[in-house]
Structures are given as structure tokens and as C-alpha cells.
Design a protein around this motif. Structure first.
Motif, short mmCIF file in Angstrom:
data_model
loop_
_atom_site.label_atom_id
_atom_site.label_comp_id
_atom_site.label_asym_id
_atom_site.label_seq_id
_atom_site.Cartn_x
_atom_site.Cartn_y
_atom_site.Cartn_z
N SER A 51 0.85 -1.18 0.00
CA SER A 51 0.00 0.00 0.00
C SER A 51 0.89 1.24 0.00
O SER A 51 2.09 1.16 0.34
CB SER A 51 -0.92 0.02 1.24
OG SER A 51 -0.15 0.16 2.41
N LYS A 55 0.71 3.74 1.96
CA LYS A 55 1.06 4.13 3.31
C LYS A 55 2.28 3.35 3.83
O LYS A 55 3.22 3.92 4.39
CB LYS A 55 -0.13 3.89 4.24
CG LYS A 55 0.11 4.32 5.68
CD LYS A 55 -1.10 4.05 6.54
CE LYS A 55 -0.82 4.43 7.99
NZ LYS A 55 -1.97 4.13 8.86
N ARG A 56 2.27 2.01 3.61
CA ARG A 56 3.40 1.19 4.06
C ARG A 56 4.67 1.54 3.31
O ARG A 56 5.77 1.56 3.87
CB ARG A 56 3.07 -0.29 3.86
CG ARG A 56 2.05 -0.83 4.85
CD ARG A 56 2.09 -2.34 4.91
NE ARG A 56 1.10 -2.87 5.84
CZ ARG A 56 -0.10 -3.32 5.49
NH1 ARG A 56 -0.45 -3.33 4.21
NH2 ARG A 56 -0.94 -3.77 6.40
N LYS A 79 5.43 4.45 2.08
CA LYS A 79 5.88 5.74 2.60
C LYS A 79 6.59 5.58 3.94
O LYS A 79 7.63 6.21 4.21
CB LYS A 79 4.68 6.68 2.75
CG LYS A 79 5.03 8.09 3.17
CD LYS A 79 3.77 8.94 3.26
CE LYS A 79 4.12 10.36 3.71
NZ LYS A 79 2.90 11.21 3.83
N GLU A 80 6.05 4.73 4.81
CA GLU A 80 6.67 4.47 6.12
C GLU A 80 8.05 3.84 5.95
O GLU A 80 8.99 4.17 6.68
CB GLU A 80 5.77 3.56 6.96
CG GLU A 80 4.50 4.24 7.45
CD GLU A 80 3.59 3.26 8.17
OE1 GLU A 80 3.90 2.04 8.15
OE2 GLU A 80 2.58 3.71 8.74
#
Length: 541
Positions: A265, A267-268, A270-271
Motif C-alpha cells: 500500500s 502508506k506502508r 511511505k513508512e
């Protein structure tokens, strides 16, 4: 249509939702913002006219509008020109009577405006600092101190902000210097100590603030300044170790493994990139050259003058300007002793001050013994230390004394004599080393420590049977320094440490200085000839 219009009115009345819309498209929602800002202005004027009669609903509404405007003020700088000054005025006039939640919201809103660069650090600090030293509210003081500290750390995070640091340091110095008897100086000392611990301030100006704090006339300010010099450097090292431990907590291998087995995803992803960037920054910081962090005691402008003032102001007078309890006096004595020992200062009245405290019945007597040892060095006259050593021996070391008392006395004498061997006389030494035959283990070890010390530095003062084989051979062959033939004030000649090892290596290699020098210059002519042109004159245009 009516249902749709009602929903829109509900959305517009929802300030967080409107705030989100404004952040995405400021120009489209300018009229909505102006409407909310006019409501804020009306409530603000109403509150200023009658701060005590405003009801709870009005206070809650004013608090929500202040929060809303502070979050989007940077989107409409022309409209919100006076917003920061409004909040400053509200705090300055009514900080003592404001409702706690509204007061805290105003403080956090000013900090938010500083982060958005609507106001600068000087404006924020000039607003918060006078409140910190004047407000009676304990919770407000804690909040203001935390916000001031956070802003100074943020301002110095990327590069040192010298202009801001000088301004705040001057303010802290003037608070203590203008009124030495005021407890307000405690906040200046606390701020300086915390910024020193975090390595935000590490210069002589910060040390001068704590120097004047230690010489103030308020007991708490004095204790804060003295504790800084005694433990500030250790606190700084511990804080640096904590930061390095916290930075090393990211396991990139585990994160990559989780990213491979979990559903992908944005979000993951980006983290993961953020974690990789943080690891890279930490690695660069770790590989960067280590800054030279000088001890606070080495950055003092005048150690001799500082030690004399501390002793004269807090320890010597019969009617001191500030009354210190025993613990605080012991802290001051510890600092004076450390200054004298570190810089090899001359402060003769200090040693006569110790006399009345060197008795087993004195509370915290081990602290006084440790301070005396710290204050001893090779430039202290032996006739000044001799009465102190004799007093310790008479009071602490005897057959009737408890074993803990005797071992403390022997260890105290040894620590003094390590730093100034000439303080011991021959008769007393021969008597003290006999305690190595004591039945108590602690007394035995203390007496053996004193014996082994003088076998190295003054074997001729011992009886022949106590000297030991190595010390006796040294005395017989006159090798080494010949025991205590050194006179008071004699200083070894300076030189490069380890030079004797180089001479020893040369002897082992069979080289002398002339051979080594000739070896170094033997190819010089050939190298210089090869670098020069052999064609005579060169025409240069």
C-alpha cells in the motif's frame, strides 16, 4: 434542495472540516474564513470589555475559534495581521484570571504560529519569558518552560542560531545579575542547565550564566548553579547516550521483510522510505566528526576569582547574605575543592576551614574528607596540609576507634598524600603503616594502600623492613627519582609524552640521530634535480 442546504450549513459550522477545506483550497473558502474571523473578533472585544462576566459558552466558542484561526492564519496573512498581537495582549493582561484551558490554548496557538513562521522566535520568547517568571500558576509555568525549551531546540536543530542564543543568554544573565536575591533567577538557571544537557548551548556564555547563579543570594539558585558545575557534564554525556540508543532502534531488515509479506500500500511504502531516510541520517550523524565538548569548569574565565568569591560569600562569613543548609554548604565546598584541585589554585584559607569538620561525629564527614582530597595538589604548601593530616590521624585512626572510622581516616590520608606526598611526616607514616596488621580487613587494606604509595614516592621515610625489595633496590642504586628528594614547588620539565619510548626504540634498532637524519636526506638531491628543467632558460610569453 433543503436537505442539501442543511448539510452544507452543518459542514460550515464544523470548524475542523472547514479548516481541512481551507488548507486544500484557501481562495474558495475565504468568505467562510472571514465570517468565522469576524465572530472571533467580536468575542475577543467582548471578553476584553468584561473578562469576568463572559459565560462558559462564550469561553468555549472563543477557544475553538482561536484554535481554528491559528491553524489557517498562514493561508490569509493580510486578514490575520493582528491575530498574534491579540493573543499576546490577552495573555499579558489576563493570564492570572483566564480559564486554564483557554489560557493553555492561547499559549499553544502562539507556538503554532511560530512553527508556521507567522511570528519569529524572538517575538514568541519575549511573550512567554516574562510570564514564566511572574505567573503564580505552577501548571502554566511548566507549560511555558516546556514551550520555550522546545522552541530553542527547534531553532538550533539544523544549524546554530547564534543571534537568538545570544539574545536569550543575555536575558537569562540579566535576570540573575539585576536582582541576585530574587528566586526568579531559578528559571534562568534551569533553562541554561537543560540546554547545556541537550548540547544546544555549549559555550562560555552559558557557563558565565551559571557562574553568576552560583554567586547569587537565593539558596535555590545557588544550589542550581553549583550542581551544574558538579554534574552538568555527566548529564550531557548521559543525554547523548540516550539519544544514540533511541536512534538505533530501527531494524531495516525486519521492516523490509514485513513489507514483502504484507499487502502493498502507499502508506506502508511511505513508512518504509521514511524509516530508511531516518537510518541514513543517523548513520551520517554517527560518522560526522565529534564536536569538542569542553567541560564547564574549563570554560570559566577566571577560576581563581570564582573560587575565592564562592568561598568568601558562602562559606567564610559569620553573617552570610544567603543561609545555606549543611547539604548546600557541602555542595559549595565540593565545587571550590574541585576548582582548586583541577586548576591547581592557591586558596590558603580553605584548608583552615576544614579543621573544625574533621571529626567522626560530624554529619557527612566523608564528604568533607573527599573535598579535602580534591583540594590537595602538588603546589599546596606541605605545612598547610600537615595539621590536617595530623588531625585526621588523631581523630579517626586509633585502637579505640571503630573499624569503619579508622579505614575512612586512613583512606582520607592516603588520598591527600597521593596528591601531595610532602604532607606526611616520617614519624606519623611509620605509625600508620603498622595498622596493616589489624584484624579488620578494611583497615588492613587502607594501611597497605598507604604503605604501597610511599614505597613508590618516599621509601626512605619507611623503616627498612617496610620498604620492600624493589624500593630498597631503587634507594640503593639511586635509580628513579630518589624518593622524596623532590622539593616543594618543583615541576617536571615539559615534553612530548612517549618520547622516551621513541628513544628506546632507536636504541633497539641501533640508530642514532645523525644516521637517521642522513638517511632522510640521502635522496633529496636526486628528487630535486628530477623536478627541475634541464634545458636552461625557458621563454615565457
Amino acid at each position: 434542495m433543503k436537505r442539501k442546504l442543511g448539510a452544507l450549513e452543518k459542514v460550515d459550522a464544523d470548524l475542523p472540516n472547514l479548516q481541512h477545506k481551507i488548507r486544500n483550497d484557501p481562495s474558495s473558502y475565504q468568505d467562510d474564513f472571514v465570517n468565522q474571523y469576524s465572530q472571533y473578533s467580536s468575542l475577543y472585544e467582548l471578553f476584553l470589555s468584561s473578562p469576568t462576566t463572559t459565560d462558559d459558552t462564550g469561553l468555549v466558542r472563543l477557544r475553538d475559534l482561536i484554535d481554528f484561526v491559528s491553524h489557517v492564519a498562514d493561508c490569509y496573512p493580510s486578514i490575520t495581521t493582528g491575530f498574534a498581537s491579540d493573543l499576546t495582549r490577552l495573555l499579558e493582561l489576563h493570564h492570572a484570571t483566564l480559564e486554564a484551558e483557554l489560557r493553555d490554548k492561547i499559549v499553544t496557538s502562539l507556538v503554532l504560529l511560530r512553527r508556521k513562521e507567522v511570528i519569529d522566535s524572538n517575538t514568541l520568547l519575549n511573550t512567554l519569558w516574562p510570564l514564566l517568571i511572574s505567573t503564580p500558576s505552577k501548571s502554566l509555568r511548566a507549560l511555558l518552560f516546556q514551550k520555550i525549551l522546545s522552541d530553542l531546540r527547534t531553532s538550533n536543530s539544523k544549524t546554530t542560531n547564534h543571534k537568538l542564543n545570544r539574545s536569550v543568554q543575555t536575558t537569562c544573565y540579566n535576570i540573575i545579575a539585576s536582582d541576585p536575591a530574587s528566586p526568579k533567577g531559578l528559571w534562568a538557571a534551569k533553562l541554561t542547565r537543560e540546554l547545556w544537557r541537550r548540547q544546544v548551548w555549549s559555550d562560555a556564555k552559558a557557563v558565565s550564566i551559571m557562574e553568576i547563579a552560583a554567586l547569587s543570594q537565593d539558596a535555590k539558585v545557588v544550589a542550581g548553579g553549583v550542581r551544574f558545575f558538579l554534574g552538568g557534564d555527566q548529564e550531557r554525556e548521559e543525554a547523548a547516550d540516550e539519544d544514540s540508543d533511541n536512534e538505533g532502534g530501527i531494524d531495516m531488515r525486519q521492516l523490509k521483510h514485513q513489507a514483502g509479506i504484507n499487502k502493498k500500500s502507499a502508506k506502508r511504502d511511505k513508512e518504509l522510505r521514511a524509516a530508511a531516510a531516518k537510518v541514513k541520517r543517523n548513520q551520517e550523524k554517527k560518522n560526522a566528526p565529534h564536536p569538542l565538548n569542553f567541560s564547564a569548569l574549563h570554560l570559566l574565565h577566571d577560576p581563581q576569582g570564582f573560587a575565592e568569591k564562592l568561598f568568601a560569600q558562602h562559606l567564610q562569613p559569620s553573617q552570610p547574605k544567603v543561609r545555606l543548609n549543611l547539604e548546600q554548604k557541602l555542595l559549595v565546598l565540593n565545587l571550590v575543592s574541585r576548582l582548586v584541585g583541577l586548576h591547581k589554585l592557591t586558596l590558603i584559607p580553605l584548608y583552615s576551614y576544614f579543621i573544625k569538620f574533621l571529626t567522626p561525629r560530624q554529619p557527612s564527614v566523608t564528604g568533607f574528607l573527599a573535598s579535602l582530597a580534591q583540594a590537595s595538589h602538588s603546589l599546596v604548601p606541605p605545612d598547610v596540609l600537615d595539621p590536617l593530616v595530623q588531625k585526621i590521624a588523631n581523630e579517626f585512626v586509633s585502637e579505640a576507634a571503630a573499624s569503619e572510622v579508622a579505614s575512612a581516616g586512613l583512606n582520607g590520608i592516603r588520598e591527600v598524600c597521593v596528591r601531595q606526598p610532602l604532607a606526611m611526616n616520617e614519624t606519623l607514616l611509620q605509625d600508620l603503616v603498622q595498622y596493616r596488621k589489624s584484624k579488620d580487613k578494611g583497615v588492613q587494606m587502607a594501611a597497605r594502600g598507604l604503605l604501597s604509595l610511599y614505597r613508590e614516592v618516599g621509601a626512605e621515610m619507611l623503616r627498612k623492613r617496610d620498604r620492600g625489595r624493589d624500593a630498597a633496590l631503587k634507594l640503593r642504586s639511586k635509580d628513579g627519582d630518589g624518593g622524596l628528594d623532590r622539593r616543594f614547588g618543583q615541576v617536571d620539565e615539559g615534553g612530548i609524552e612517549g618520547l622516551d619510548l621513541l628513544e628506546k626504540w632507536k636504541e633497539e634498532q641501533g640508530l642514532d640521530e645523525d644516521e637517521e637524519e642522513a638517511k632522510g636526506w640521502e635522496n633529496w638531491d636526486a628528487e630535486s634535480d628530477s623536478s627541475e628543467s634541464g634545458g636552461g632558460w625557458v621563454n615565457v610569453e
